[in-house]
Motif scaffolding. Structure first.
Motif, PDB file in Angstrom:
ATOM      1  N   GLN A  27     -10.510   7.033  -5.054  1.00  0.00           N
ATOM      2  CA  GLN A  27     -11.102   5.779  -5.524  1.00  0.00           C
ATOM      3  C   GLN A  27     -10.148   4.598  -5.658  1.00  0.00           C
ATOM      4  N   ASP A  28     -10.464   3.539  -5.401  1.00  0.00           N
ATOM      5  CA  ASP A  28      -9.663   2.268  -5.392  1.00  0.00           C
ATOM      6  C   ASP A  28      -8.327   2.184  -4.541  1.00  0.00           C
ATOM      7  N   SER A  29      -7.691   1.089  -4.500  1.00  0.00           N
ATOM      8  CA  SER A  29      -6.612   1.105  -3.878  1.00  0.00           C
ATOM      9  C   SER A  29      -5.374   1.883  -4.680  1.00  0.00           C
ATOM     10  N   GLU A  49     -11.892   4.878  -1.095  1.00  0.00           N
ATOM     11  CA  GLU A  49     -13.444   4.525  -1.505  1.00  0.00           C
ATOM     12  C   GLU A  49     -13.442   3.436  -2.714  1.00  0.00           C
ATOM     13  N   PRO A  50     -14.466   2.534  -2.229  1.00  0.00           N
ATOM     14  CA  PRO A  50     -14.697   1.294  -3.391  1.00  0.00           C
ATOM     15  C   PRO A  50     -15.237   1.912  -4.607  1.00  0.00           C
ATOM     16  N   VAL A  64       2.489   2.479   7.128  1.00  0.00           N
ATOM     17  CA  VAL A  64       1.153   2.664   6.515  1.00  0.00           C
ATOM     18  C   VAL A  64       0.183   1.657   7.372  1.00  0.00           C
ATOM     19  N   THR A  65      -0.907   2.468   8.044  1.00  0.00           N
ATOM     20  CA  THR A  65      -1.693   1.551   8.965  1.00  0.00           C
ATOM     21  C   THR A  65      -3.127   1.767   8.540  1.00  0.00           C
ATOM     22  N   GLY A  66      -3.885   0.968   8.569  1.00  0.00           N
ATOM     23  CA  GLY A  66      -5.232   1.152   7.973  1.00  0.00           C
ATOM     24  C   GLY A  66      -6.360   0.483   8.917  1.00  0.00           C
ATOM     25  N   SER A  99      -8.317  -2.012   1.143  1.00  0.00           N
ATOM     26  CA  SER A  99      -9.631  -2.038   1.264  1.00  0.00           C
ATOM     27  C   SER A  99     -10.127  -0.617   1.788  1.00  0.00           C
ATOM     28  N   ALA A 100     -11.538  -0.437   1.511  1.00  0.00           N
ATOM     29  CA  ALA A 100     -11.959   0.833   1.902  1.00  0.00           C
ATOM     30  C   ALA A 100     -11.559   0.998   3.239  1.00  0.00           C
ATOM     31  N   GLY A 101     -11.448   2.503   3.577  1.00  0.00           N
ATOM     32  CA  GLY A 101     -11.306   2.929   5.050  1.00  0.00           C
ATOM     33  C   GLY A 101     -10.368   3.929   5.011  1.00  0.00           C
TER      34      GLY A 101
END
Length: 85
Positions: A6-8, A84-85, A27-29, A57-59
């Motif tokens: 949850q969260d960054s 997840e946000p 790190v790749t998002g 961000s979420a992902g």
């Protein structure tokens, strides 16, 4: 590997059973490469952590690392996580 958080995250890293000199840590998002505060150095470590420069961000995210083990062998691996946000 495969965890959803949850969260960054405040930091992203890895731990080893022995000493390792990290030569690459990426790190790749969902929006491409993630800028990180800090770069691999020349010192040997048994754990390596960096902070994302911005909030993630979420992902889904992929981490790829490469390093030189204490006995001179090149090693590489990676793991995935989701935010997840």
């Amino acid at each position: 590997d495969g965890v959803t958080i949850q969260d960054s995250p405040a930091e992203i890293g890895i731990e080893f059973g022995g000493m390792m000199r990290i030569t690459q840590f990426e790190v790749t998002g969902p929006n491409g490469p993630v800028p990180l505060d800090g770069q691999p150095g020349s010192e040997q470590v048994d754990r390596y952590f960096v902070k994302p420069s911005d909030t993630l961000s979420a992902g889904d995210y992929q981490v790829h690392w490469r390093g030189l083990s204490d006995d001179g062998h090149m090693m590489s691996d990676g793991f995935n996580f989701s935010v997840e946000p």
